[in-house]
Design an enzyme around this catalytic site. Structure first.
Site, short mmCIF file in Angstrom:
data_model
loop_
_atom_site.label_atom_id
_atom_site.label_comp_id
_atom_site.label_asym_id
_atom_site.label_seq_id
_atom_site.Cartn_x
_atom_site.Cartn_y
_atom_site.Cartn_z
N HIS A 72 0.45 -0.91 0.24
CA HIS A 72 -0.04 0.24 -0.16
C HIS A 72 0.67 0.93 -0.04
CE1 HIS A 72 -3.50 2.45 0.47
NE2 HIS A 72 -3.68 1.63 1.00
N TYR A 131 -14.40 6.55 8.60
CA TYR A 131 -13.80 6.71 7.26
C TYR A 131 -14.37 6.44 5.94
CZ TYR A 131 -8.88 6.48 5.03
OH TYR A 131 -7.94 6.93 4.22
N THR A 179 -5.09 10.90 -0.66
CA THR A 179 -6.05 10.46 -0.60
C THR A 179 -6.62 11.80 0.66
OG1 THR A 179 -5.83 8.46 0.98
CG2 THR A 179 -6.27 8.25 -0.59
#
Length: 749
Positions: A446, A567, A580
């Site tokens: 990630h 979230y 993001t």
């Protein structure tokens, strides 16, 4: 005679001196002599060493070369036109770049519906297409992207307090203390941190540049479940049930996508087919590894010249497999298939020759990062282990040829998330996992990029399979192409050799135990809802994403009996180096709707009104997040600045440590503008369910969802089995129940 001539002309000379023309000539001569003295003085000064010949000589040369003395007129005209054209091109280039940046800084279009856009917005969109080009290159718009603005401090704190207000009672002492901390922060250290952040935004590509470092690379917990995520293949469709045929086809498509990125022929993603987004994350998609460190990890990216192979694992044995021949030509899918078949055959023969300890080597990438860093330094910093590890880390990506298959999507997703404790190399940007029945999937690291980037690559393959650009015969074998008739000079795959000492064996056994413990604790449920889709949700005149978010709020309240800080991931790639932002789905409006929805005494019309209000609020928050007006990245950047200055802020620390008990994300279904509409009936079974991730909070849920068309919605729900209060299957059942109840709410309208 001479004296007589002088006497005769003397009156004329006196008159000439008095005339205006004589005065102008004298002034002109004085100006020239002054200029000569100035240049002589300056040239002498430059010769002393301060200015050098770079000041006067080039200037004089330019003056003389502009005359092109001695050259024919046609050549002088040609040289002049080339010089003028060159400078005109440079001026035009910079004008285009900054004009496009001004256009892309406009955000009003985002708050207008596509079907009801104003004339000014339409003209703005046409201007962008005209300036950027109808077919821009991958990185051609990068320099024109605006830098993300720093939101006003007071606005961010106000939004923060509004978002956490539902978590506390009105007279709660903790809520009162938080409000006081916020006021004190704005009076004291807050403005100072804000100014530093604003200054940083002026020279830095993005003021949140530390996100990758602090959020991902400094994480010390194991990457599987906590950081890595997975992507699945199609729900029902399989172009082939032959493992090597399907896998070689996918490898070939991924490498072709790499070529598109390397040659920059892949067009940048554009929202509404108009507004380009930042494509920087594509730079490290291939040939990149996350290297562990005791305090912080780092990413190593290898140039394509030094990375021309894959690392392939079969039954615990790792091979180096070249995907380019000796002359640098990319192998075809059939040539790759031959290599994979050779590996499977060789691994089956030598399976017993390979020690059980050697088969556990990938398990090291799934343990605590500091422990992996120590083991790497101790056992893999020299000798044959260092050479073999270097081959793995330089690989374009990692491939697992597994011998198992799974019937349900949940079982397959669980394996894609964390494997069997010893098969997946979690440090590579992505691992292609192939099952014996022809199914495939990805496990993705990630830190280097967000999920939509690798989803874009996966979509490239799945779309080509659906459109039969990748062709299989009726038996699932690859159909040869004209390229397969060419001769390739290919080397056989190379089996990597490792030296496993008794001490390393103990470390490997412990690593496998850690991985299996984490795997067994994962509670993952993947399911599709066939009676829902974008079509119905849009008919309710609300955003489909907001609709799902409200359903999740109701479901969590049913499940836990309370509200949770929620979230939802949103992108900020409209800005340079953007990644993001967080959309905080829990609001006072969503709380009001949830309470009303579960209250039978509330009228039907009132519930619809509150749902509409909550969805509109959520959609506005989503747009604000995409526009750089979010909360969490601003707070994070302020916290990083405060730590850098050596100043502690209890307000920022408390604000950033409230757990996300409900973490959600919507996945993009179609990122290629040329892809066919997935709502068409002929593509019903070609849909991909997307992927998922682990829960952010140990006592919470991780929910990923995809709305591929008008007929289906896919959900991925994760939790921890060790927490008795959470249950992924129960949450999924309650979510489907909520969706049905909300559908009935609109059917009674």
């Amino acid at each position: 005679m001479a004296e007589a001539r002088c006497a005769v002309h003397e009156p004329r000379v006196e008159k000439l001196k008095e005339s205006e023309e004589f005065k102008q000539n004298i002034f002109r001569e004085w100006r020239r002599s002054t200029a000569r003295r100035f240049y002589r003085t300056r040239y002498t000064y430059t010769q002393a060493g301060k200015w050098g010949d770079l000041v006067i000589d080039p200037l004089r040369k330019k003056i003389h070369t502009c005359d092109f003395i001695g050259l024919p007129n046609c050549i002088r005209a040609f040289i002049t036109s080339v010089i003028v054209g060159f400078w005109f091109f440079i001026v035009l280039l910079y004008f285009r770049r900054y004009f496009l940046r001004c256009l892309l800084s406009y955000r009003g279009w985002m708050y207008e519906q596509p079907k009801t856009q104003s004339i000014s917005t339409i003209l703005w969109g046409l201007s962008i297409k005209l300036v950027s080009g109808y077919h821009p290159k991958l990185y051609s718009c990068q320099r024109s992207l605006p830098r993300m603005p720093v939101p006003p401090l007071q606005e961010t704190i106000g939004k923060l307090l509004e978002s956490i207000k539902p978590l506390y009672a009105q007279n709660d002492k903790k809520w009162i203390a938080i409000q006081k901390e916020a006021e004190e922060f704005q009076r004291t250290i807050g403005p100072q941190l804000q100014w530093i952040l604003v200054f940083k935004s002026w020279w830095s590509p993005n003021y949140v540049t530390d996100w990758e470092k602090y959020v991902y690379l400094m994480g010390r917990t194991p990457t599987p479940i906590n950081s890595n995520y997975y992507i699945m293949d199609q729900e029902h469709f399989r172009p082939s049930t032959h493992q090597t045929a399907r896998t070689s086809s996918a490898i070939s498509q991924f490498l072709k996508f790499k070529q598109l990125c390397d040659h920059e022929t892949l067009e940048p993603l554009r929202i509404r087919n108009t507004v380009p987004v930042c494509m920087k994350q594509y730079e490290r998609m291939y040939s990149t590894s996350r290297v562990p460190g005791e305090d912080i990890d780092y990413l190593v990216h290898y140039d394509s010249k030094h990375s021309k192979h894959l690392a392939v694992l079969r039954k615990g044995i790792i091979y180096k497999m070249d995907v380019y021949d000796k002359f640098g030509k990319l192998l075809t899918a059939i040539e790759i298939k031959k290599q994979l078949e050779w590996i499977i055959k060789d691994a089956d023969i030598h399976e017993d020759d390979c020690s059980e300890s050697e088969k556990l080597l990938p398990a090291l990438t799934g343990i605590e990062r500091a422990d992996w860093a120590k083991s790497r330094s101790q056992y893999f910093s020299h000798g044959v282990n260092k050479d073999s590890l270097d081959i793995v880390e330089r690989a374009i990506f990692f491939v697992v040829l597994d011998w198992r298959s799974f019937k349900s999507m949940s079982e397959r997703a669980t394996f894609l998330m964390c494997g069997d404790g010893q098969s997946i190399w979690f440090d590579k940007t992505f691992t292609l996992i192939s099952f014996s029945d022809g199914r495939i999937g990805l496990n993705c690291e990630h830190s280097f990029a967000d999920a939509p980037i690798l989803a874009h690559m996966a979509e490239f393959n799945y779309t080509n399979e659906a459109l039969k650009i990748v062709q299989f015969d009726d038996h699932g074998n690859l159909i040869p192409t004209p390229e397969d008739e060419q001769k390739f000079f290919v080397t056989k795959p190379q089996r990597l050799v490792w030296e496993v000492t008794s001490d390393l064996n103990v470390v490997l056994q412990s690593a496998k135990t850690v991985n299996l413990k984490n795997k067994d604790d994962l509670d993952l449920c993947v399911r599709e809802h066939e009676s829902y889709g974008k079509g119905f949700m849009k008919s309710c005149k609300v955003s489909p994403d907001a609709y799902i978010q409200m359903a999740l709020q109701v479901t969590y309240f049913k499940n836990a009996g309370k509200f949770a800080l929620t979230y939802e991931s949103s992108m900020t790639r409209l800005y340079l180096h953007g990644r993001t932002e967080t959309v905080r789905s829990l609001t006072t409006d969503s709380v009001e709707f949830v309470r009303a929805f579960l209250d039978k005494s509330i009228s039907h019309d009132e519930k619809l009104r509150l749902l509409q209000k909550a969805c509109n609020r959520h959609q506005g928050s989503y747009r604000d997040a995409m526009s750089g007006r979010g909360i969490d990245r601003h707070l994070f950047a302020l916290y990083v600045v405060s730590k850098g200055m050596g100043k502690e802020s209890s307000f920022l620390k408390d604000a950033l440590t409230i757990p996300w008990e409900l973490s959600t994300s919507q996945q993009p279904q179609q990122q290629f503008a040329s892809s066919p509409d997935c709502s068409l009936p002929q593509y019903k079974n070609f849909l991909c369910p997307g992927g998922g991730f682990g829960p952010v909070s140990d006592d919470g849920y991780g929910v990923s969802y995809m709305i591929p068309g008008d007929a289906k919605v896919f959900f991925h729900v994760s939790a921890k089995k060790s927490v008795k209060e959470t249950d992924a299957t129960l949450f999924m059942n309650q979510l489907f129940e909520t969706l049905q109840e909300m559908k009935e709410l609109f059917s009674k309208k």
